[in-house]
Scaffold this active site. Sequence first.
Site, PDB file in Angstrom:
ATOM      1  N   HIS A 273      10.415  -7.774  10.133  1.00  0.00           N
ATOM      2  CA  HIS A 273       9.768  -6.654  10.802  1.00  0.00           C
ATOM      3  C   HIS A 273       8.506  -6.198  10.079  1.00  0.00           C
ATOM      4  CE1 HIS A 273       9.303  -3.174  13.294  1.00  0.00           C
ATOM      5  NE2 HIS A 273       9.355  -2.366  12.250  1.00  0.00           N
ATOM      6  N   CYS A 274       8.314  -6.615   8.833  1.00  0.00           N
ATOM      7  CA  CYS A 274       7.240  -6.030   8.024  1.00  0.00           C
ATOM      8  C   CYS A 274       5.933  -6.808   8.022  1.00  0.00           C
ATOM      9  CB  CYS A 274       7.728  -5.844   6.590  1.00  0.00           C
ATOM     10  SG  CYS A 274       9.015  -4.595   6.431  1.00  0.00           S
ATOM     11  N   ILE A 275       5.938  -7.981   7.411  1.00  0.00           N
ATOM     12  CA  ILE A 275       4.674  -8.671   7.126  1.00  0.00           C
ATOM     13  C   ILE A 275       3.913  -9.092   8.388  1.00  0.00           C
ATOM     14  CG2 ILE A 275       3.557 -10.412   5.680  1.00  0.00           C
ATOM     15  CD1 ILE A 275       6.056 -10.606   4.064  1.00  0.00           C
ATOM     16  N   ASP A 278       3.117  -4.937  10.070  1.00  0.00           N
ATOM     17  CA  ASP A 278       2.583  -3.761   9.400  1.00  0.00           C
ATOM     18  C   ASP A 278       1.084  -3.787   9.116  1.00  0.00           C
ATOM     19  OD1 ASP A 278       5.194  -3.037   9.511  1.00  0.00           O
ATOM     20  OD2 ASP A 278       5.589  -3.178   7.369  1.00  0.00           O
TER      21      ASP A 278
END
Length: 440
Positions: A273-275, A278
């Site tokens: 979900h992050c890299i 974001d």
Amino acid sequence: MQILEKIKNKKVVVGIVGMGYVGLPLGLAFTNKKINVIGFDLDEKKVKLLNKGKGYLKHITDDKIKKVVDSGYLKVTNDFSRLSEVDAILICVPTPLTEHREPDLSFVENTTKTIAKYFRKGQLVVLESTTYPGTTEELLLPLLKKNSRKQDFKVGKDFYLAFSPEREDPNNPDFTTAEIPKVIGGVTQRCLEVAKALYDQVIIKTVPVSSPRAAEATKLLENIYRSVNIALVNELKIVFDKMNIDVWEVIAAASTKPFGFKAFYPGPGLGGHCIPIDPFYLTWKAREFEINTKFIELAGEINTFQPYYVVEKSSEVLNKYKKALNGSKVLILGAAYKKDIDDMRESPSLKLIEIYKEKDAKVDYYDPLVPVLPKTRKYNYNLKSIKLTKEKLKSYDLVILSTDHSTFDYKFISANTKIIIDTRNAFEARGIKSKNIFKA
């Protein structure tokens, strides 16, 4: 200040909105310290499962959940009117991107509007979902000040508001939620004091910063740092391949330098979900200030290209064997976005399936941790993991190692496969070398 007394005496009741990859382990961290938690989630199946003491994430065992459910410290509900019962509300909901790579804050906004309906004086609200700098003060603050009772609550006096970014790394054996330092930024000094006091009960170290914006920016920096460095090695992988140089060998050699170098590794694309998501929150927000974040966007382009590179490489390899990708049988090993977890969020395997299908290849996958490919915001393949047998393996023209699960029998796979495209250097790392294994 009543809430501080409750926190000090462990009489505080913590509400966590979103019992997923972030909310569930966070809830367990509080319950393990004998602090009562009410989890909130719209998914009725998830609510029933958790209340029975059963989990749905591979890296969190049923025993851990059953222990705190049976003891009464964890209760889960989809009745959001119970938000009025809790003293602190921690928001752990998704913050995805739209089709145009713009922030989708609908989950955060709708959650905050729901909280406002049942909001009462003295409560603490903390946003943990990753977002762009300014979200806490520009979106949440106005909604909470003008709550359902039409009272003009004053932040830092009538209620407390902060941002503290999640730092979950699913299935990382070296760090639990409680062992990862927690960055906290409060809207006021009192907000920071209350939020810090709460997290100090369960987190080994809290790191106060000057504002929610600084905390929001911290989370983005952490993930942009990884995105940019992964993009660098992904680009070098392609360059070195043309020069007949093994990028994995080069990284291993460079890693022997005791200072000034940190190893990052290439792969078939970014997942989680992050890299993959974001950094684009910051590029979007930067436009408001008429700034183009060229470095971040270039890294995003390189990482997004990686699944296409894997397909191009596999087409080149098939050509050496006088076969076309069109009509070939392709097996993708690993559907999760990283090894030894069942998390499918933004998995590059999903993109690989899409591209191979567009090239008219026949695609299957194998992943014992993901027996059925779930429907996502973008994909709905209706595929099940195959049973991996010698005969089945030999029937495929091409096998792509996308996720290097520890449970895979790499020797067995190598011995019974015609052509392997290894995107993780998993075979050589286990001492398996063969003319039919190619890196991508």
